[in-house]
Design an enzyme around this catalytic site. Structure first.
Site, short mmCIF file in Angstrom:
data_model
loop_
_atom_site.label_atom_id
_atom_site.label_comp_id
_atom_site.label_asym_id
_atom_site.label_seq_id
_atom_site.Cartn_x
_atom_site.Cartn_y
_atom_site.Cartn_z
CG LEU A 90 -2.01 -1.01 1.24
CD1 LEU A 90 -2.84 -0.80 2.43
CD2 LEU A 90 -2.89 -0.66 0.13
CB CYS A 91 4.08 2.40 0.01
SG CYS A 91 4.86 0.85 -0.24
N GLY A 92 2.10 2.50 -3.21
CA GLY A 92 1.98 3.12 -4.68
C GLY A 92 3.06 2.00 -5.22
#
Lengths: 294, 139
Positions: A90-92
């Site tokens: 969930l960090c691109g």
């Protein structure tokens, strides 16, 4: 057409998601600030060590007795790639970009007929590279910097790398990490750790007045001490940069997600209101035509 | 920079621990202690486990224990890179004694050379800590 209840439920669920993403964004922003401060606090040590290494390395390089950590093993057949990624997603594109870079490097090295080993720091990198290059992964280290990166963790990784090097398991070591540039951008770096590249000796080195350093006990002995520690410091610095980049990337990704959720809610609310209005109109028509029929 | 002063910096990997202008610093070099005054000849040295003493107007103002590292001296600056550093007054004597015993036991029972070296190094550090406390008590 979806019923009113369905629409209401979907709006509710998007709202819940939005709450989570905006909370995650806030957390990432707080962590980013801390990671950034830490990275800045660690800079003086790395800078000074680099300065020492520069002045030592230039004078020792090329001499036959130079330590293998500096001069290499005289071979470059076997590579060790340290891939530093995050433990969480969930960090691109953060983890993906790192893995992509590692993959490109592996392909390049293998095309040149060289052996590649992988040391994964961080779970996400291992998970995604395992599919293609699972057999190359020697070891995975997880749980780095769960709270904040501490030097001992980096030192532990460095100790493991030195052990492998001393045992002759590889000739060249490259470290892949994301250098922090700003909250929204980072730059993937592939840095060679072993043999140690010698930074250019800077001219502004505290006016030595033309004098050269004296060495105590001797250049070689200092280097033998300095080089292993330099590896720890480089890894430590990379982990700090990585942590800051990760939180930056997560913040940006979550900001995007929050905005998208907002737009989604707007769209759904519009459909909801339209459907409701249509139903009311329908009912009115039914009542009126019913009354006329009488 | 004031004349006759030397800029003393103590840096750990985590942060800059000290940066001050002082009269003299005595650093436990790998080949023996050396004092640094302003205008010292440029020097790179290893640092063994021991105590850095900071002098201000001929009086000791600071004693800092370091567990080894490096020192870089230029005419106007003395930078010490140390992985572990703490004021001598913060040393826990009981803990150091226990560390020393454990390290000696480990060294005696070590199976490989590298294990023994690591244990000996730990013992040296613990011993240096105890020495530091003892010497500080005398002064």
């Amino acid at each position: 057409m979806a019923s009113l209840k369905d629409l209401r439920d979907r709006i509710g669920s998007v709202k819940a998601t939005q709450k989570i993403t905006s909370a995650m964004k806030m957390v990432a922003a707080a962590k980013l600030r801390r990671a950034q401060e830490q990275a800045e606090a660690a800079r003086p040590y790395a800078e000074r060590m680099e300065r020492m290494l520069a002045s030592l390395g230039t004078s020792v390089r090329g001499t036959p007795g130079a330590p293998p950590l500096l001069a290499g093993t005289g071979n470059d057949q076997r590579h060790l790639i340290i891939l530093a990624t995050a433990d969480r997603g969930l960090c691109g594109g953060f983890n993906t970009n790192l893995v992509r870079r590692a993959r490109a490097l592996i392909i390049e090295l293998q095309a040149a007929g060289q052996d590649v080993q992988l040391l994964c720091v961080g779970r996400k990198g291992r998970d995604s590279i395992r599919r293609d290059y699972g057999s190359l992964i020697g070891e995975t280290i997880e749980g780095i910097g769960r709270k904040a990166v501490v030097f001992e963790e980096a030192d532990g990784i460095a100790a493991r790398v030195r052990e492998m090097f001393d045992a002759g398991e590889f000739d060249v070591c490259t470290l892949i990490y994301a250098k922090f540039k700003s909250a929204i951008s980072n730059e993937i770096q592939a840095q060679q750790l072993i043999p140690a590249p010698i930074p250019e000796a800077s001219d502004d080195a505290d006016d030595l007045g033309g004098a050269v350093y004296e060495y105590e006990p001797s250049e070689e002995e200092i280097l033998v001490d300095l080089l292993p520690r330099n590896i720890s410091v480089q890894i430590y610095r990379a982990l700090l940069e990585n942590a800051a980049s990760e939180h930056g990337a997560r913040m940006a990704a979550m900001d995007n997600a929050t905005r998208n959720a907002g737009e989604r809610i707007k769209g759904l609310t519009l459909t909801y209101n339209r459907t409701r209005q249509a139903m009311i109109t329908n009912e009115l028509i039914e009542i009126i035509s019913g009354a006329e029929a009488l | 920079m004031a004349d006759g002063k030397v800029e003393f910096e103590l840096v750990s990997p985590e942060r800059l621990l000290a940066s001050q202008s002082v009269d003299m610093v005595v650093v436990p070099g790998g080949d023996g202690d050396f004092g640094v005054l302003a205008g010292h000849a440029p020097l790179l040295s290893t640092v063994r486990a021991g105590v850095i003493t900071v002098y201000e107007a001929k009086v000791i103002t600071d004693r800092i224990f370091v567990a080894g590292g490096f020192a870089e001296v230029t005419r106007e600056r003395c930078t010490v890179l140390a992985e572990v550093a703490m004021p001598v007054s913060d040393i826990d004597t009981a803990k150091a004694e226990q560390d020393l015993r454990e390290a000696r036991d480990d060294a005696a029972g070590a199976a490989t050379d590298s294990d023994r070296d690591a244990a000996t190094r730990r013992a040296d550090i613990a011993q240096a800590k105890l020495d530091a406390v003892r010497r500080a008590a005398v002064h």
